[in-house]
Design an enzyme around this catalytic site. Structure first.
Site, short mmCIF file in Angstrom:
data_model
loop_
_atom_site.label_atom_id
_atom_site.label_comp_id
_atom_site.label_asym_id
_atom_site.label_seq_id
_atom_site.Cartn_x
_atom_site.Cartn_y
_atom_site.Cartn_z
N GLU A 275 35.35 27.47 57.18
CA GLU A 275 35.19 26.37 58.41
C GLU A 275 33.67 26.12 58.20
OE1 GLU A 275 36.18 27.90 61.93
OE2 GLU A 275 38.32 28.09 61.41
N LYS A 277 30.22 25.65 59.82
CA LYS A 277 29.39 26.43 61.19
C LYS A 277 28.63 25.18 61.67
CE LYS A 277 26.92 30.54 62.21
NZ LYS A 277 25.89 30.01 63.39
N ARG A 282 28.50 27.40 71.78
CA ARG A 282 29.64 27.76 71.89
C ARG A 282 30.47 27.38 73.15
NH1 ARG A 282 31.96 32.66 69.18
NH2 ARG A 282 34.05 32.56 69.50
N ARG A 304 29.16 30.95 75.89
CA ARG A 304 29.34 32.27 75.07
C ARG A 304 29.29 33.44 75.85
NH1 ARG A 304 26.06 35.82 72.64
NH2 ARG A 304 26.11 36.02 70.25
N GLU A 333 32.88 24.71 69.62
CA GLU A 333 31.60 24.52 69.72
C GLU A 333 31.27 23.11 70.43
OE1 GLU A 333 29.79 27.06 68.41
OE2 GLU A 333 27.78 26.27 67.94
N PHE A 373 37.96 25.56 67.07
CA PHE A 373 38.48 26.19 65.98
C PHE A 373 39.24 27.25 65.97
CE2 PHE A 373 33.93 27.22 67.00
CZ PHE A 373 34.06 28.71 67.58
N ARG A 458 32.05 42.01 67.21
CA ARG A 458 31.31 41.21 65.87
C ARG A 458 31.82 42.07 64.96
NH1 ARG A 458 26.75 38.18 65.82
NH2 ARG A 458 26.19 38.77 68.02
N LYS A 464 29.40 34.90 59.04
CA LYS A 464 28.79 33.46 58.98
C LYS A 464 27.89 33.64 57.70
CE LYS A 464 25.59 35.58 62.12
NZ LYS A 464 24.94 35.47 63.53
P1 ATP Z 1 23.88 32.66 65.64
O1 ATP Z 1 22.62 32.96 66.03
O2 ATP Z 1 24.11 32.54 64.30
O3 ATP Z 1 24.34 31.39 66.33
P2 ATP Z 1 25.51 34.07 67.33
O4 ATP Z 1 24.89 35.49 67.64
O5 ATP Z 1 25.18 33.09 68.45
O6 ATP Z 1 24.94 33.50 66.17
P3 ATP Z 1 27.53 34.63 65.78
O7 ATP Z 1 28.80 35.39 65.93
O8 ATP Z 1 26.33 35.42 65.19
O9 ATP Z 1 27.03 34.06 67.01
O10 ATP Z 1 27.82 33.33 65.06
C1 ATP Z 1 28.87 33.02 65.31
C2 ATP Z 1 28.60 31.69 66.42
O11 ATP Z 1 28.52 30.35 65.45
C3 ATP Z 1 29.56 31.23 67.18
O12 ATP Z 1 29.22 32.02 68.32
C4 ATP Z 1 29.77 29.83 67.43
O13 ATP Z 1 28.90 29.56 68.43
C5 ATP Z 1 29.29 29.41 66.03
N1 ATP Z 1 30.11 28.58 65.45
C6 ATP Z 1 29.91 27.35 64.89
N2 ATP Z 1 30.88 26.86 64.03
C7 ATP Z 1 31.79 27.95 64.20
C8 ATP Z 1 33.22 28.06 63.44
N3 ATP Z 1 33.78 27.37 62.84
N4 ATP Z 1 33.79 29.26 63.89
C9 ATP Z 1 33.24 30.37 64.65
N5 ATP Z 1 32.06 30.05 65.24
C10 ATP Z 1 31.30 29.04 65.08
#
Ligand code: ATP
EC number: 6.5.1.1
Length: 593
Positions: A275, A277, A282, A304, A333, A373, A458, A464
């Site tokens: 998918e 990103k 979130r 989130r 998102e 998503f 996690r 990612k």
């Molecule tokens: P980052 O600092 O990379 O945003 P994070 O700690 O907020 O990371 P992670 O679990 O590391 O969160 O990365 C996933 C985040 O990416 C999700 O919390 C979401 O906000 C975002 N995201 C964007 N597109 C998607 C997707 N298609 N599926 C899941 N998460 C997605």
């Protein structure tokens, strides 16, 4: 249960280094709270939590269930003020702050004073142990009274409410012994930190009420409330736990992702879900259409961290009202877009995300659009245990215009649906990645198509892949007042990462921040000043910065043993709290890469 008993048990737990023993102590505490004859609330009494529920939350430093975004809505100063007043006429909030600067931890500070409870005890019992039940000031405070009063603190609003909150807290501290005050202060400031993690409470509930830990875990995932799970485990056992379900309107923890490579993903899964990103923030959307629960449609949107952001994001509410015909919980998102619908950078979303005032005006400048998503619940069915493919199909049908022949519609034409490619071809994945970057997003997510939805995890099932070197999300734990032109600004921010319950420093970031930004950061950080000496300021952990850097070096200068080389400020992660900042473990992993 007397609060003195809780404080005593908390002290034992805090002094215990071994994880297994901690679980045993928490188990005893929960069993004791459950058996407590003093408790008056019952499961029929929907309004008041039982002592067991309160204790299960207090042990983790929570006043309210994790899904409930209610806060006490007080700054640390209100707590210092209440402590000072309860500590006696010659103590001021400033003295409390000074001691905090010297001692470093609010529990120790609170415990260093003699309070009403202490004085009452010594007057009536000669000072031995709490719980004398003496009149007026002494030692008879119960866990329930603490909880009821903290609820009142949270509920106080409007003019004069800050004074009312301080009065209420003063009333509590005034009835505390030093040890009770230690844990009360920590609960009030959300700094319990006695070493009781979520896993310990889960295992303790399982042991105390003789139910399997994995079923407790499932119940926790759907309810997001340790108190309720403890009560149901005790009252209704396994059957009760298994009957617990997601509730539309009550947020669950978000599933998170690890960093990962395409090669690993394809090796492990053969076929990967891919998918975009999205570069946004979130959101978890909870929607009940008119007639499914109440007479009118009800929509709530959570961040989130499960904070409610419904009022800040009217576009998401409008989207739900226009598109969703069945009750649903969707994960996605929100992305900021310009007038042509092209995505704007992440920082633009944050301008909208927590906004409480002038939302309509802010919306004119930056509008947002949701992309979903995942689907956790639809039309009465909980889908957490279903594989991603099933959840995504369900998501598609939830978002589909109801009177359209779904077979004839491409996924791309379903508004609000994040596309999910299923492929084992690395070249195809590269081209999806390139398209995502081209469209202004962050890159791609790789997902295990067979995986279930694990709230709060996690895990390896979501990975990612980012184009850049990884940035770090650090807690700001200190700063320095500037000089000359910048004398009224905080600058040179001290950065820390999580290490267990503690924070360890990794460096200072000072460069690359404009005066305008410094003014903004000063406004953001000033309320969190815990202590000051000369130009140096200690900050209570509250704000998270995203920082870039060139490399991670080992260094004796900082308490983590590492230093970020050339740290660069990238932005404030206002969607994250200290608990979501990066860990020392991650820092070490990044260093090893
Ligand atoms: P980052 O600092 O990379 O945003 P994070 O700690 O907020 O990371 P992670 O679990 O590391 O969160 O990365 C996933 C985040 O990416 C999700 O919390 C979401 O906000 C975002 N995201 C964007 N597109 C998607 C997707 N298609 N599926 C899941 N998460 C997605």
């Amino acid at each position: 249960m007397e609060f003195a008993t809780f404080a005593d048990r908390a002290g034992t737990i805090e002094a215990e280094p071994a994880d297994l023993e901690i679980v045993a102590h928490v188990r005893e505490l929960l069993a004791e709270a459950g058996d407590d004859s003093e408790e008056r609330g019952s499961s029929k009494d929907a309004v008041k939590p039982q002592t067991l529920e309160i204790v299960a939350r207090f042990a983790q430093g929570r006043v309210f269930p994790a899904w409930d975004s209610t806060t006490l809505d007080i700054g640390p100063n209100a707590c210092y003020e209440a402590i000072a007043r309860a500590a006696g006429t010659n103590v001021s909030a400033g003295d409390v702050e000074d001691r905090l600067a010297a001692v470093g931890e609010i529990g120790d500070v609170a415990a260093s004073y003699d309070f009403g409870g202490q004085r009452g005890l010594s007057a009536f019992t000669g000072g031995g142990g709490a719980g004398s039940g003496s009149e007026g000031t002494g030692g008879d405070l119960t866990v329930r009274e603490v909880s009821d009063t903290l609820e009142e603190v949270a509920a106080a609003e409007g003019s004069g409410s800050q004074d009312r909150k301080v009065d209420l807290l003063f009333g509590l501290f005034n009835r505390c012994s030093s040890e009770e005050a230690r844990y009360l202060a920590r609960i009030v400031l959300s700094e319990m930190r006695i070493g009781v993690g979520e896993g310990a409470v889960r295992d303790a509930i399982a042991e105390a009420f003789d139910v399997p830990a994995e079923r407790v875990e499932r119940a926790l995932q759907v309810s997001n409330d340790y108190g309720q799970v403890a009560r149901i485990a005790r009252e209704d056992g396994l059957e009760g736990l298994d009957a617990m379900e997601l509730a539309v309107g009550r947020p669950v923890q978000a599933m998170l992702a690890q960093a990962g490579t395409v090669t690993d993903a394809l090796e492990e899964w053969e076929e990967a879900g891919v998918e975009w990103k999205y570069d946004g923030a979130r959101v978890q959307l909870h929607h009940a259409p008119a007639g499914s629960g109440g007479a009118t449609a009800e929509t709530r949107v959570f961040s989130r961290n499960m904070e409610e952001v419904t009022d800040a994001l009217p576009e998401v509410v409008e989207f739900a009202e226009a598109h969703l015909e069945e009750p649903a919980i969707l994960d996605g998102e929100v992305v900021a877009i310009d007038a042509d619908g092209s995505p704007l950078p992440f920082q633009e979303v944050l301008k909208r995300f927590r906004r409480k005032h002038d939302v309509a005006k802010a919306r004119e400048d930056v509008s947002v659009r949701p992309v979903f998503f995942d689907c956790l619940h639809a039309g009465g069915d909980d889908l957490l245990a279903e594989p991603l493919t099933t959840r995504h199909d369900r998501l598609r049908s939830v978002l589909m215009e109801p009177d359209v022949d779904s077979g004839a519609v491409d996924d791309e034409d379903v508004e609000g649906l994040s596309l999910l490619w299923r492929t084992d071809d690395p070249d195809e994945i590269e081209s999806i990645d390139a398209d995502a970057l081209e469209a202004g997003h962050e890159g791609i997510m790789l997902k295990d198509l067979d995986s279930t939805y694990s709230p709060g995890r996690r895990g390896k099932h979501w990975r990612k892949r980012k184009p850049d070197v990884e940035t770090l999300d650090c807690v700001v734990t200190g700063a320095e007042w500037g000089e000359g032109r910048r004398a009224t600004f905080l600058g040179t921010f001290e950065l820390s990462v999580r290490a267990g319950d503690d924070l360890e420093t990794v460096g200072k970031v000072a460069t690359g921040i404009t005066d305008e930004k410094l003014a903004e950061l000063t406004e953001l950080l000033e309320p969190h000043i815990a202590a000051e000496e000369g130009q140096d300021v200690d900050l209570e952990p509250a704000v998270v910065f995203e920082v870039g850097y060139e490399e991670i070096q080992s260094s004796p200068t900082y308490s983590s043993g590492y230093a970020l080389r050339f740290p660069r400020f990238q932005g404030v992660r206002s969607d994250k709290g200290p608990a979501d900042a990066d860990s020392l473990e991650r820092l070490e992993r990044l260093r090893g890469q």
